[in-house]
Write a protein that holds these residues in place. Structure first.
Motif, PDB file in Angstrom:
ATOM      1  N   GLU A 419       0.809  -1.222   0.000  1.00 20.78           N
ATOM      2  CA  GLU A 419       0.000   0.000   0.000  1.00 20.78           C
ATOM      3  C   GLU A 419       0.841   1.271   0.000  1.00 20.78           C
ATOM      4  O   GLU A 419       0.347   2.344  -0.327  1.00 20.78           O
ATOM      5  CB  GLU A 419      -0.958  -0.029   1.193  1.00 20.78           C
ATOM      6  N   VAL A 420       2.124   1.167   0.355  1.00 20.06           N
ATOM      7  CA  VAL A 420       2.969   2.371   0.374  1.00 20.06           C
ATOM      8  C   VAL A 420       3.931   2.403  -0.797  1.00 20.06           C
ATOM      9  O   VAL A 420       4.814   3.254  -0.860  1.00 20.06           O
ATOM     10  CB  VAL A 420       3.748   2.475   1.706  1.00 20.06           C
ATOM     11  N   GLY A 421       3.782   1.445  -1.746  1.00 16.10           N
ATOM     12  CA  GLY A 421       4.573   1.492  -2.976  1.00 16.10           C
ATOM     13  C   GLY A 421       5.838   0.663  -2.982  1.00 16.10           C
ATOM     14  O   GLY A 421       6.601   0.708  -3.967  1.00 16.10           O
ATOM     15  N   ASN A 422       6.114  -0.115  -1.918  1.00 18.43           N
ATOM     16  CA  ASN A 422       7.261  -1.016  -1.952  1.00 18.43           C
ATOM     17  C   ASN A 422       7.030  -2.108  -2.999  1.00 18.43           C
ATOM     18  O   ASN A 422       5.900  -2.572  -3.181  1.00 18.43           O
ATOM     19  CB  ASN A 422       7.492  -1.660  -0.591  1.00 18.43           C
ATOM     20  N   ILE A 423       8.103  -2.533  -3.657  1.00 22.59           N
ATOM     21  CA  ILE A 423       8.007  -3.527  -4.732  1.00 22.59           C
ATOM     22  C   ILE A 423       8.640  -4.833  -4.271  1.00 22.59           C
ATOM     23  O   ILE A 423       9.748  -4.841  -3.714  1.00 22.59           O
ATOM     24  CB  ILE A 423       8.712  -3.045  -6.021  1.00 22.59           C
ATOM     25  N   TYR A 424       7.936  -5.948  -4.543  1.00 24.89           N
ATOM     26  CA  TYR A 424       8.437  -7.268  -4.199  1.00 24.89           C
ATOM     27  C   TYR A 424       8.424  -8.131  -5.459  1.00 24.89           C
ATOM     28  O   TYR A 424       7.356  -8.477  -5.974  1.00 24.89           O
ATOM     29  CB  TYR A 424       7.574  -7.908  -3.104  1.00 24.89           C
TER      30      TYR A 424
END
Length: 925
Positions: A419-424
């Motif tokens: 939800e905060v834009g971190n990419i996995y």
């Protein structure tokens, strides 16, 4: 195996039948023993149909595959198709529209389900067409780039590259199609010269001291300008560098910068800089750390980054508004016509926008360095070798590779966002959730997967090893990874050296430590008979299936005028088609098309395809058919084993020539000179076997010498069977059909010519028939000279004539005695006499030092013959005088190229010799 042979050549009666038999028999599959020989088929679009470029390359690949299969190699031709993201989405969306459905209305999952349905129903047309051409690939191993095995390879490659820090997400300028709303590759952009305008606009300095005038072909983009630029050495503007100008129609001030990119000689020497909407400006913006202001939405409508009065306008509507306001403000200095290169999407024909957007990229500098090393070292070899320069240029000027596309059909990018834009980035959602939980300390984080898919070039870059099971160790063993990587040769066009060839070299090395192929054979571009590029918009496209099976004029017109991007072009295309093909296109058969392609396949960039050549090579197949019927009719009831033991010089001659043409074929296959191969086999088949040997065999077949007759029958069958094998890789259908009637007479038990060994120079070791070859060449010259005389005199083929001989060597005398029976049979001679005195009125010829005379008495009207000779003498003397006058001119001799002068001297010598021969002949009358 059938012995029956139809009375006439009709490819429609056997080509499809033979292909089905080949495929059902499993002959196209690797045999599992012998040295590997592998070709990767460049996977055609699953949406596509076979076009002339495909037909050209597939014919050459098939010839190589069939040749090596016959040589005993463990031959694999890896088949497959590409999912073609953009093209497939367009086709399916269009089909849905006809049903009242839309892509967005169905949603992602529903749309993808429809794509798979379409693929199952009609997505394999091109594979059926490839079979019609004779493509002998292993269809049982065919791979679709969206198959689970290929998809696993794509997933693993993406994740590994990301783990290695070689894939990243960033904001960059890309080619953007505002209709498809996706980034597209350079290869999908067609740049065409079009009429446009160049507008000159005044940009006032902020201090009011003066103005700078810039010129642009896209005035609407000025709303996104972030600088104006001059050359650092331009003295006219040196005092302005570092100052600011007021950007017209906005409330912004932008700096005046200096950069060597500016061409001081073009226009005023001042350039506007719009980093978010021009590729060159983007580079300038990076160097000078300029802001990037994107003024468009994904569908090329102005966004909130422009002044309010211009928002929400289509780009061309915005252009008109900007120009009107500039003119009203007195800032529009000049408008003039201008030719410009306009980039259009090859699928939609829409003008492409350079567009700033977030995309996924592969970092390419390290890849490029290694890819260049592999080619420079010779581990991968280009044929012709000059294409290494194109490869080197691209690799030395490489940019990071944009691999994402804003589509639904394709390999979805394995990246998830919290939800905060971190990419996995992960192999599956479970792994992505585990990464997110570990990072954020949550038990059940909420993630959404990236909506983009990978561009099709990413999956096709993995083709050399994804088709062989990588990264699954068990599949790699089953499919022969260790045996079949690297492949032997890649056959492809020069236009995708960078987009595909280079990327396969880089990725195969990176993931497997091997090169993908040893040779890269670069083919030219197929053009029409006039040298024009084939395109639907020009109405000059030839469909290879229409050439093979024929098409009526009305169907051809309908095909060429349906679905044009510019329907107004239809009448012009129809008129041109009716003029060029008033009776449509007849059925030439696959073999005639294939032989035409082979004959045109020189090491050049452009190939002009002329249907007249196809007609000529259909006649060639017909000639081969009729010669085979002659052999079969003259060997009824005969059965032979082993190699022939020649009894006549004609047999020794043809066997010697056969050995030489087999050696030539081996050389031409090794150097990829299909044009020289076709020429060599054509000349042997048509001139030496079908014409001369068939003729030279007749005296023996009709003579009293039983041993010579039987030996000649054996040699006819042996040479024909060997010739069919030599020709088989180029023209597989007709050679198979003929071979099945010939082979049983030689005790051959194989079911198909495809499993017979290809003739090689070593097969003829110890066979030295040089003397017989020289003797028969002499006999051919004698027969040709006498036939020429008969033809010039108009003597009926059935009428016998007398041959008088004068001069010549002792060898000529011995040959006359030896070949008297053949000369009489082949030339309808009643007597052959040597004379020492002046001959009577006669037509003359010469073979070496031997003079030939055919007395005219009783054959022709002597007065008419004198008149004919006088007329010919006058013509030859006129041509001789032209050459003589040219060579008497000092200007010509001194200024013309040496080769041209030498050619003219040779012409003078030839005309002089002709004049002397004619004068002597006239004197005898």
């Amino acid at each position: 195996m059938s012995n029956a042979l139809a009375s006439s050549y009709d490819p429609t009666t056997f080509e499809s039948r033979l292909y089905q038999e080949w495929e059902n028999s499993g002959v196209f599959q690797p045999r599992g023993e012998g040295e590997p020989y592998v070709i990767l088929l460049p996977p055609p679009n699953v949406t596509g149909t076979l076009h002339m470029g495909h037909a050209f390359q597939h014919t050459l690949m098939d010839s190589l595959v069939r040749y090596h299969r016959m040589r005993g190699y463990d031959t694999l031709w890896q088949m497959g198709t590409d999912h073609a993201g953009i093209a497939t989405e367009m086709v399916v969306a269009r089909n849905l529209g006809q049903q009242g459905l839309t892509r967005d209305g169905l949603g992602r999952e529903g749309f993808i389900e429809k794509v798979w349905e379409w693929k199952q129903q009609s997505g394999n047309i091109i594979e059926r067409q490839m079979r019609r051409l004779g493509t002998s690939g292993d269809w049982t191993r065919s791979v679709f780039t969206m198959d689970p095995m290929a998809a696993d390879a794509v997933l693993e490659a993406f994740v590994k590259l990301h783990e290695q820090g070689l894939i990243y997400r960033g904001q960059r300028l890309v080619n953007w199609d505002p209709v498809l709303k996706t980034a597209i590759s350079d290869l999908e952009v067609v740049n065409e010269e079009e009429d446009g305008h160049l507008w000159s606009i005044s940009y006032p300095l902020a201090d009011g001291s003066e103005s700078l005038v810039v010129a642009t072909t896209r005035p609407e983009t000025m709303l996104g300008d972030t600088a104006v630029m001059v050359h650092p050495d331009d003295e006219r503007y040196a005092h302005l560098i570092g100052k600011t100008v007021k950007l017209p129609l906005t409330d912004r001030e932008i700096p005046v910068i200096a950069d060597a990119y500016v061409d001081r000689e073009f226009g005023t020497g001042v350039v506007k800089v719009t980093p978010a909407h021009d590729f060159n400006d983007y580079q300038v913006g990076q160097r000078h750390k300029l802001p990037m202001i994107n003024i468009f939405t994904p569908d090329a409508v102005t966004n909130d980054n422009v002044p309010e009065q211009y928002r929400g306008l289509d780009r061309y509507v915005a252009r008109k508004a900007v120009l009107a306001d500039l003119e009203a403000a007195g800032l529009l200095v000049e408008t003039k016509p201008h030719k410009l290169q306009v980039p259009r999407g090859d699928r939609t024909n829409q003008v492409i926008e350079p567009y700033l957007t977030d995309q996924w990229f592969v970092q390419m500098d390290g890849f490029a360095k290694r890819g260049l090393e592999l080619v420079e070292s010779g581990e991968v070899k280009f044929v012709p070798p000059n294409w290494i320069n194109t490869y080197r240029h691209w690799m030395e000027n490489i940019q990071d590779w944009c691999i994402s596309r804003q589509l639904w059909w394709g390999h979805r990018i394995p990246a998830w966002y919290d939800e905060v834009g971190n990419i996995y980035v992960a192999r599956n959602e479970v792994d992505a959730l585990a990464q997110a939980a570990a990072k954020n300390g949550e038990l059940k984080p909420t993630l959404r997967q990236d909506n983009d898919v990978l561009e099709t070039w990413f999956s096709s870059a993995l083709w050399p090893f994804s088709t062989l099971g990588w990264p699954n160790a068990e599949l790699m063993q089953q499919r022969g990874f260790d045996k079949y990587v690297p492949s032997s040769v890649l056959v492809t066009g020069f236009d995708i050296i960078f987009f595909w060839v280079a990327r396969m070299i880089m990725t195969t090395d990176h993931f497997t430590g091997r090169v993908p192929f040893k040779d890269v054979y670069i083919t030219g571009l197929i053009r029409d008979a006039h040298g024009q590029k084939m395109s639907k918009s020009k109405g000059n496209v030839l469909d290879p299936i229409d050439i093979i099976d024929g098409i009526s004029l009305e169907d051809l017109v309908a095909k060429r005028t349906t679905g044009l991007m510019k329907p107004q072009d239809a009448p012009k295309i129809e008129k041109a088609t009716r003029k060029e093909f008033p009776e449509g296109i007849p059925a030439f058969g696959a073999d005639a098309l294939r032989f035409t392609i082979s004959a045109l396949a020189g090491h050049g960039r452009d190939i002009k395809f002329d249907l007249g050549r196809a007609e000529g090579y259909k006649n060639f197949c017909n000639k081969l058919w009729n010669a085979s019927r002659f052999v079969l009719m003259n060997t009824e009831g005969a059965n032979f084993n082993g190699a022939p033991q020649p009894q006549t010089d004609a047999e020794r001659w043809i066997l010697s020539r056969l050995a030489k043409v087999a050696a030539e074929a081996e050389t031409h296959f090794a150097s990829y000179r299909f044009d020289l191969l076709a020429q060599s086999l054509y000349e042997f088949a048509w001139n030496e076997f079908c014409d001369w040997f068939v003729e030279l065999a007749k005296p023996a077949l009709n003579g009293a010498d039983r041993a010579a007759a039987d030996s000649t029958r054996h040699t006819l069958l042996h040479v024909l069977e060997t010739l069919l094998r030599l020709l088989h890789p180029l023209i597989p259908f007709v050679t198979e059909e003929l071979w099945r009637s010939v082979a049983p007479k030689l005790g051959i038990v194989e079911a198909t010519i495809s499993l017979r060994p290809y003739p090689q120079a070593g097969d003829f070791a110890g066979q030295d028939f040089a003397t017989a070859e020289a003797d028969i060449e002499w006999l051919k010259a004698m027969v040709s000279a006498l036939r020429r005389i008969r033809s010039e005199l108009g003597v009926s083929p059935m009428k016998t004539v007398t041959l008088l001989l004068q001069g010549g060597s002792a060898n000529d005398a011995a040959r006359i005695e030896r070949y008297a029976a053949q000369l009489k049979f082949l030339n309808r001679l009643d007597t052959i006499e040597a004379i020492a005195t002046e001959p009577p009125p006669a037509a003359a010829g010469i073979v070496g030092d031997l003079k030939l005379f055919v007395p005219l008495a009783g054959l022709v009207d002597l007065d008419a013959e004198r008149a004919r000779l006088d007329k010919e003498l006058k013509r030859v003397e006129g041509e001789r005088a032209k050459s003589e006058n040219k060579l008497a001119s000092e200007t010509f001799v001194q200024n013309a190229p040496a080769a041209v002068v030498e050619q003219e001297r040779q012409r003078l010598a030839d005309w002089t010799a002709q004049r002397e021969a004619l004068a002597a002949q006239r004197a005898r009358l």
